[in-house]
Design a protein around this motif. Structure first.
Motif, PDB file in Angstrom:
ATOM      1  N   ALA A 161       0.827  -1.200   0.000  1.00 58.07           N
ATOM      2  CA  ALA A 161       0.000   0.000   0.000  1.00 58.07           C
ATOM      3  C   ALA A 161       0.868   1.259   0.000  1.00 58.07           C
ATOM      4  CB  ALA A 161      -0.926   0.001   1.207  1.00 58.07           C
ATOM      5  N   GLU A 162       2.123   1.133   0.487  1.00 63.13           N
ATOM      6  CA  GLU A 162       3.033   2.280   0.521  1.00 63.13           C
ATOM      7  C   GLU A 162       3.721   2.515  -0.815  1.00 63.13           C
ATOM      8  OE1 GLU A 162       5.556   2.358   4.129  1.00 63.13           O
ATOM      9  OE2 GLU A 162       4.477   0.551   4.712  1.00 63.13           O
ATOM     10  N   ARG A 163       3.594   1.569  -1.718  1.00 57.45           N
ATOM     11  CA  ARG A 163       4.221   1.693  -3.031  1.00 57.45           C
ATOM     12  C   ARG A 163       3.560   2.834  -3.803  1.00 57.45           C
ATOM     13  NH1 ARG A 163       6.482  -2.306  -6.816  1.00 57.45           N
ATOM     14  NH2 ARG A 163       6.155  -1.589  -8.959  1.00 57.45           N
ATOM     15  N   PRO A 164       4.336   3.659  -4.530  1.00 60.91           N
ATOM     16  CA  PRO A 164       3.749   4.752  -5.320  1.00 60.91           C
ATOM     17  C   PRO A 164       2.709   4.220  -6.304  1.00 60.91           C
ATOM     18  CG  PRO A 164       6.118   5.005  -5.194  1.00 60.91           C
ATOM     19  CD  PRO A 164       5.802   3.656  -4.607  1.00 60.91           C
ATOM     20  N   LYS A 165       1.628   4.947  -6.468  1.00 61.21           N
ATOM     21  CA  LYS A 165       0.551   4.519  -7.349  1.00 61.21           C
ATOM     22  C   LYS A 165       0.848   4.892  -8.800  1.00 61.21           C
ATOM     23  CE  LYS A 165      -1.732   3.208  -3.727  1.00 61.21           C
ATOM     24  NZ  LYS A 165      -1.784   1.768  -3.389  1.00 61.21           N
ATOM     25  N   ARG A 166       0.537   3.993  -9.711  1.00 59.17           N
ATOM     26  CA  ARG A 166       0.698   4.278 -11.134  1.00 59.17           C
ATOM     27  C   ARG A 166      -0.211   5.441 -11.530  1.00 59.17           C
ATOM     28  NH1 ARG A 166       2.408   0.493 -15.030  1.00 59.17           N
ATOM     29  NH2 ARG A 166       3.508  -1.289 -14.143  1.00 59.17           N
ATOM     30  N   PRO A 167       0.262   6.350 -12.366  1.00 58.62           N
ATOM     31  CA  PRO A 167      -0.592   7.461 -12.802  1.00 58.62           C
ATOM     32  C   PRO A 167      -1.703   6.974 -13.720  1.00 58.62           C
ATOM     33  CG  PRO A 167       1.497   7.503 -13.972  1.00 58.62           C
ATOM     34  CD  PRO A 167       1.629   6.450 -12.925  1.00 58.62           C
ATOM     35  N   LEU A 168      -2.780   7.725 -13.780  1.00 64.51           N
ATOM     36  CA  LEU A 168      -3.911   7.371 -14.627  1.00 64.51           C
ATOM     37  C   LEU A 168      -3.538   7.492 -16.099  1.00 64.51           C
ATOM     38  CD1 LEU A 168      -6.800   9.285 -12.805  1.00 64.51           C
ATOM     39  CD2 LEU A 168      -6.308   6.839 -12.686  1.00 64.51           C
ATOM     40  N   GLU A 211      10.450   8.118 -10.596  1.00 66.21           N
ATOM     41  CA  GLU A 211      11.400   8.632  -9.608  1.00 66.21           C
ATOM     42  C   GLU A 211      10.996   8.180  -8.208  1.00 66.21           C
ATOM     43  OE1 GLU A 211      11.262  12.811 -10.208  1.00 66.21           O
ATOM     44  OE2 GLU A 211      12.408  12.777 -12.099  1.00 66.21           O
ATOM     45  N   GLN A 212       9.702   8.270  -7.897  1.00 64.84           N
ATOM     46  CA  GLN A 212       9.205   7.855  -6.578  1.00 64.84           C
ATOM     47  C   GLN A 212       9.360   6.353  -6.383  1.00 64.84           C
ATOM     48  OE1 GLN A 212       5.189   9.305  -6.715  1.00 64.84           O
ATOM     49  NE2 GLN A 212       5.753  11.418  -6.216  1.00 64.84           N
ATOM     50  N   LEU A 213       9.140   5.591  -7.457  1.00 66.10           N
ATOM     51  CA  LEU A 213       9.255   4.135  -7.370  1.00 66.10           C
ATOM     52  C   LEU A 213      10.700   3.726  -7.114  1.00 66.10           C
ATOM     53  CD1 LEU A 213       7.826   1.404  -7.605  1.00 66.10           C
ATOM     54  CD2 LEU A 213       8.291   1.462 -10.067  1.00 66.10           C
ATOM     55  N   ALA A 214      11.639   4.400  -7.778  1.00 61.02           N
ATOM     56  CA  ALA A 214      13.060   4.096  -7.573  1.00 61.02           C
ATOM     57  C   ALA A 214      13.462   4.378  -6.136  1.00 61.02           C
ATOM     58  CB  ALA A 214      13.907   4.921  -8.538  1.00 61.02           C
ATOM     59  N   ALA A 215      12.981   5.501  -5.579  1.00 60.60           N
ATOM     60  CA  ALA A 215      13.295   5.852  -4.189  1.00 60.60           C
ATOM     61  C   ALA A 215      12.672   4.847  -3.221  1.00 60.60           C
ATOM     62  CB  ALA A 215      12.784   7.264  -3.893  1.00 60.60           C
ATOM     63  N   TYR A 216      11.459   4.395  -3.541  1.00 63.79           N
ATOM     64  CA  TYR A 216      10.757   3.422  -2.704  1.00 63.79           C
ATOM     65  C   TYR A 216      11.517   2.097  -2.665  1.00 63.79           C
ATOM     66  CZ  TYR A 216       7.174  -0.108  -1.653  1.00 63.79           C
ATOM     67  OH  TYR A 216       6.482  -1.180  -1.139  1.00 63.79           O
ATOM     68  N   LYS A 217      11.948   1.616  -3.840  1.00 64.11           N
ATOM     69  CA  LYS A 217      12.655   0.340  -3.909  1.00 64.11           C
ATOM     70  C   LYS A 217      14.027   0.412  -3.247  1.00 64.11           C
ATOM     71  CE  LYS A 217      10.469  -1.501  -8.104  1.00 64.11           C
ATOM     72  NZ  LYS A 217      10.679  -1.954  -9.493  1.00 64.11           N
ATOM     73  N   ALA A 218      14.666   1.603  -3.305  1.00 60.74           N
ATOM     74  CA  ALA A 218      16.013   1.756  -2.750  1.00 60.74           C
ATOM     75  C   ALA A 218      16.041   1.577  -1.241  1.00 60.74           C
ATOM     76  CB  ALA A 218      16.578   3.119  -3.126  1.00 60.74           C
ATOM     77  N   GLN A 219      14.935   1.865  -0.556  1.00 63.19           N
ATOM     78  CA  GLN A 219      14.913   1.777   0.906  1.00 63.19           C
ATOM     79  C   GLN A 219      14.508   0.398   1.415  1.00 63.19           C
ATOM     80  OE1 GLN A 219      11.677   3.920   2.883  1.00 63.19           O
ATOM     81  NE2 GLN A 219      10.607   4.117   0.920  1.00 63.19           N
TER      82      GLN A 219
END
Length: 229
Positions: free
Chosen positions: A6-13, A71-79
């Motif tokens: 649920a914390e993963r960035p959401k795909r844009p519409l 960009e948000q997804l890359a930051a999310y996966k990095a942590q």
């Protein structure tokens, strides 16, 4: 710390769904009598007729948001730690499996697959559930299970016979349904020979009776031995 998908960035519409989101209130106001399905169909038609220059506006907005998303997804996966990454993959696998199962069941319902036969206990529950004791469905089922366990063979027989009749109904309906699926080219939905019920031969039936007789003899011997002790 533990993480959830649920914390993963959401795909844009997509461009189309952006159009729906932006214009749904206006379409609803102009067509209050329409159902949601009718309204979506009307909006889909409006999107198809929309000039390419106006569609491009929604597409450009999607591209901008997609860049932010990556960009948000890359930051999310990095942590994520290796364990968190593995846990999230497993969570996603289960979610996709559940979704595939739901779609499969919905497809079979649309195709009219016959309902599976009920057991004697299932029939007993359906006939007695409303008047059974218990404040919750679970309590009712527990009480009915205990009652079923205490029924004599003669009391269970009517329900077992109904279950046998339902099994015959199911097999007949399945044969017709599978023949229809074969005509439609959906052999993937037809049971394999291993899954189909096997007909009992006279020899098999005789062997089953001998086994039951042997079991009854052993039980009688045990009871006699205990009484002598």
């Amino acid at each position: 710390r533990g993480m959830s998908s649920a914390e993963r960035p959401k795909r844009p519409l997509t461009a189309y769904f952006r159009f729906l989101k932006d214009n749904q209130p206006a379409f609803r106001e102009k067509n209050p009598e329409m159902s949601n399905l009718e309204l979506v169909k009307k909006m889909a038609g409006a999107w198809r007729e929309l000039p390419a220059s106006q569609k491009q506006i929604y597409e450009e907005a999607r591209k901008t948001d997609w860049q932010k998303y990556e960009e948000q997804l890359a930051a999310y996966k990095a942590q994520l730690t290796p364990d968190q990454t593995a846990a999230l993959k497993e969570e996603r696998r289960k979610r996709l499996a559940k979704r595939r199962s739901f779609r499969k069941k919905r497809e079979l319902t649309v195709l009219g697959k016959p309902k599976r036969p009920r057991s004697g206990f299932n029939i007993f529950v359906s006939e007695n559930f409303q008047q059974s004791k218990g404040v919750s469905p679970t309590a009712k089922l527990k009480q009915l299970f205990e009652t079923w366990q205490n029924l004599s063979s003669s009391q269970k027989q009517p329900y077992l016979q109904l279950a046998q009749d339902d099994k015959v109904r199911y097999e007949n309906e399945m044969k017709s349904w599978e023949a229809k699926m074969a005509e439609l080219g959906r052999e993937d939905l037809i049971r394999s020979k291993e899954q189909q019920p096997k007909k009992k031969t006279a020899e098999t039936a005789q062997q089953a009776e001998l086994t039951k007789a042997s079991l009854r003899d052993n039980i009688a011997k045990l009871k006699l031995k205990k009484s002598e002790e």
